[in-house]
Design a protein around this motif. Structure first.
Motif, PDB file in Angstrom:
ATOM      1  N   UNK A 173     -55.253  19.962 -16.729  1.00 49.68           N
ATOM      2  CA  UNK A 173     -56.082  19.520 -15.516  1.00 49.68           C
ATOM      3  C   UNK A 173     -55.046  20.016 -14.207  1.00 49.68           C
ATOM      4  N   UNK A 174     -53.815  19.664 -14.250  1.00 43.39           N
ATOM      5  CA  UNK A 174     -52.900  20.092 -13.324  1.00 43.39           C
ATOM      6  C   UNK A 174     -52.962  21.669 -13.065  1.00 43.39           C
ATOM      7  N   UNK A 175     -52.842  22.413 -14.127  1.00 43.58           N
ATOM      8  CA  UNK A 175     -52.866  23.805 -14.091  1.00 43.58           C
ATOM      9  C   UNK A 175     -54.235  24.429 -13.482  1.00 43.58           C
ATOM     10  N   UNK A 176     -55.452  23.674 -13.850  1.00 42.63           N
ATOM     11  CA  UNK A 176     -56.652  24.047 -13.495  1.00 42.63           C
ATOM     12  C   UNK A 176     -56.654  23.730 -11.920  1.00 42.63           C
ATOM     13  N   UNK A 177     -56.261  22.562 -11.536  1.00 43.81           N
ATOM     14  CA  UNK A 177     -56.470  22.191 -10.074  1.00 43.81           C
ATOM     15  C   UNK A 177     -55.538  23.290  -9.408  1.00 43.81           C
ATOM     16  N   UNK A 178     -54.280  23.834  -9.819  1.00 44.47           N
ATOM     17  CA  UNK A 178     -53.405  24.637  -9.000  1.00 44.47           C
ATOM     18  C   UNK A 178     -54.160  25.979  -8.999  1.00 44.47           C
ATOM     19  N   UNK A 179     -54.831  26.325 -10.016  1.00 44.83           N
ATOM     20  CA  UNK A 179     -55.336  27.762 -10.081  1.00 44.83           C
ATOM     21  C   UNK A 179     -56.695  27.673  -9.226  1.00 44.83           C
ATOM     22  N   UNK A 180     -57.325  26.824  -9.075  1.00 42.83           N
ATOM     23  CA  UNK A 180     -58.502  26.596  -7.981  1.00 42.83           C
ATOM     24  C   UNK A 180     -57.815  26.830  -6.652  1.00 42.83           C
ATOM     25  N   UNK A 181     -56.718  26.026  -6.291  1.00 40.61           N
ATOM     26  CA  UNK A 181     -56.235  26.064  -5.032  1.00 40.61           C
ATOM     27  C   UNK A 181     -55.727  27.641  -4.648  1.00 40.61           C
ATOM     28  N   UNK A 182     -55.354  28.220  -5.785  1.00 39.58           N
ATOM     29  CA  UNK A 182     -54.983  29.710  -5.467  1.00 39.58           C
ATOM     30  C   UNK A 182     -56.155  30.517  -5.365  1.00 39.58           C
ATOM     31  N   UNK A 183     -57.268  30.276  -6.138  1.00 33.16           N
ATOM     32  CA  UNK A 183     -58.339  31.140  -5.917  1.00 33.16           C
ATOM     33  C   UNK A 183     -58.874  30.907  -4.433  1.00 33.16           C
ATOM     34  N   UNK A 184     -59.183  29.679  -4.151  1.00 33.72           N
ATOM     35  CA  UNK A 184     -59.865  29.319  -2.855  1.00 33.72           C
ATOM     36  C   UNK A 184     -58.625  29.878  -1.594  1.00 33.72           C
ATOM     37  N   UNK A 185     -57.515  29.995  -1.815  1.00 31.28           N
ATOM     38  CA  UNK A 185     -56.736  30.363  -0.566  1.00 31.28           C
ATOM     39  C   UNK A 185     -56.523  31.811  -0.516  1.00 31.28           C
ATOM     40  N   UNK A 186     -56.329  32.361  -1.834  1.00 29.29           N
ATOM     41  CA  UNK A 186     -56.241  34.078  -1.741  1.00 29.29           C
ATOM     42  C   UNK A 186     -57.570  34.728  -1.947  1.00 29.29           C
ATOM     43  N   UNK A 187     -58.622  34.153  -2.395  1.00 26.82           N
ATOM     44  CA  UNK A 187     -59.880  34.747  -2.476  1.00 26.82           C
ATOM     45  C   UNK A 187     -59.703  36.125  -3.172  1.00 26.82           C
ATOM     46  N   UNK A 188     -59.290  36.013  -4.408  1.00 23.99           N
ATOM     47  CA  UNK A 188     -59.017  37.528  -5.273  1.00 23.99           C
ATOM     48  C   UNK A 188     -60.370  38.033  -5.546  1.00 23.99           C
TER      49      UNK A 188
END
Length: 239
Positions: free
Chosen positions: A186-201
């Protein structure tokens, strides 16, 4: 005290759960004042709870998990101010990097006569490597040039933390491992969502992302802290 003993200071855990609900609500309605009040307190409650339950019989495992919770307080606090300047994101990234290093160190320091999952089956590490490469490649186009190296280093740290957690399989009771590893995922998932929302790949963003990020993050820290206490009670005390 063995791993089946009850936890003390449960009011701190209930306080964490109640505060989590309040914080998730505040995040959903974008109540900035309530977010500022609740966010730094959340991991503080878990940290104090774990410290009170382990201070009399500390283990290397429990100490490093506690360090991870404490570094997370710093990460939570800095990330509240990311809109006020880019440096706050870097400071938050550093704090959570240290948190993952602390968690990984704690997982590695757990003493057992049994071999862990990766020790028995080194090929399992391939899955973590594939995720690291794939996730980094997916995010890469959207990461600003000055953040590419810091984000890559952070990604290596969290995947390493997940791998060291996976290696606890076979060393600890399966029920404890399942809940701890769920927290890590869940920690990995949360961090992944942060990265997606911040960097908008690829122009991708997650609707209501902040709410989902906090739900998964708070559940992750809760599971890691609670199961780590049970696990630490089967480890050798620190001399």
């Amino acid at each position: 005290m063995n791993k089946t003993s009850g936890h003390s200071y449960r009011y701190l855990v209930w306080g964490y759960l109640l505060l989590s609900l309040i914080h998730i609500y505040a995040t959903g309605v974008e109540n900035v004042l309530l977010i500022y009040i609740t966010k730094p307190l959340l991991l503080t409650l878990l940290s104090v709870w774990l410290w009170l339950n382990t201070k009399d019989q500390p283990t290397a495992f429990s100490r490093f998990v506690l360090f991870g919770l404490i570094f997370s307080i710093g990460g939570d606090t800095f990330l509240m101010f990311v809109e006020k300047g880019p440096n706050y994101f870097i400071y938050g990234l550093i704090c959570f990097l240290l948190a993952h290093v602390a968690y990984a160190t704690g997982f590695l320091k757990y003493k057992s006569k049994e071999k862990g999952l990766l020790q028995r089956n080194p090929w399992v590490a391939i899955f973590f490597l594939v995720f690291l490469i794939g996730n980094t490649a997916f995010l890469w186009p959207g990461i600003p040039a000055d953040l590419k190296i810091p984000v890559t280093v952070y990604s290596i740290a969290i995947v390493t933390m997940a791998a060291t957690a996976a290696n606890l399989s076979g060393k600890i009771p399966s029920q404890l491992f399942t809940m701890l590893f769920l927290g890590v995922l869940l920690f990995v998932l949360s961090d992944s969502m942060i990265a997606i929302n911040k960097f908008n790949p690829q122009g991708i963003s997650i609707p209501n992302g902040r709410v989902f990020i906090m739900v998964t993050y708070l559940a992750a820290q809760y599971l890691i802290a609670l199961r780590s206490l049970d696990i630490s009670r089967s480890a050798e005390p620190v001399n």
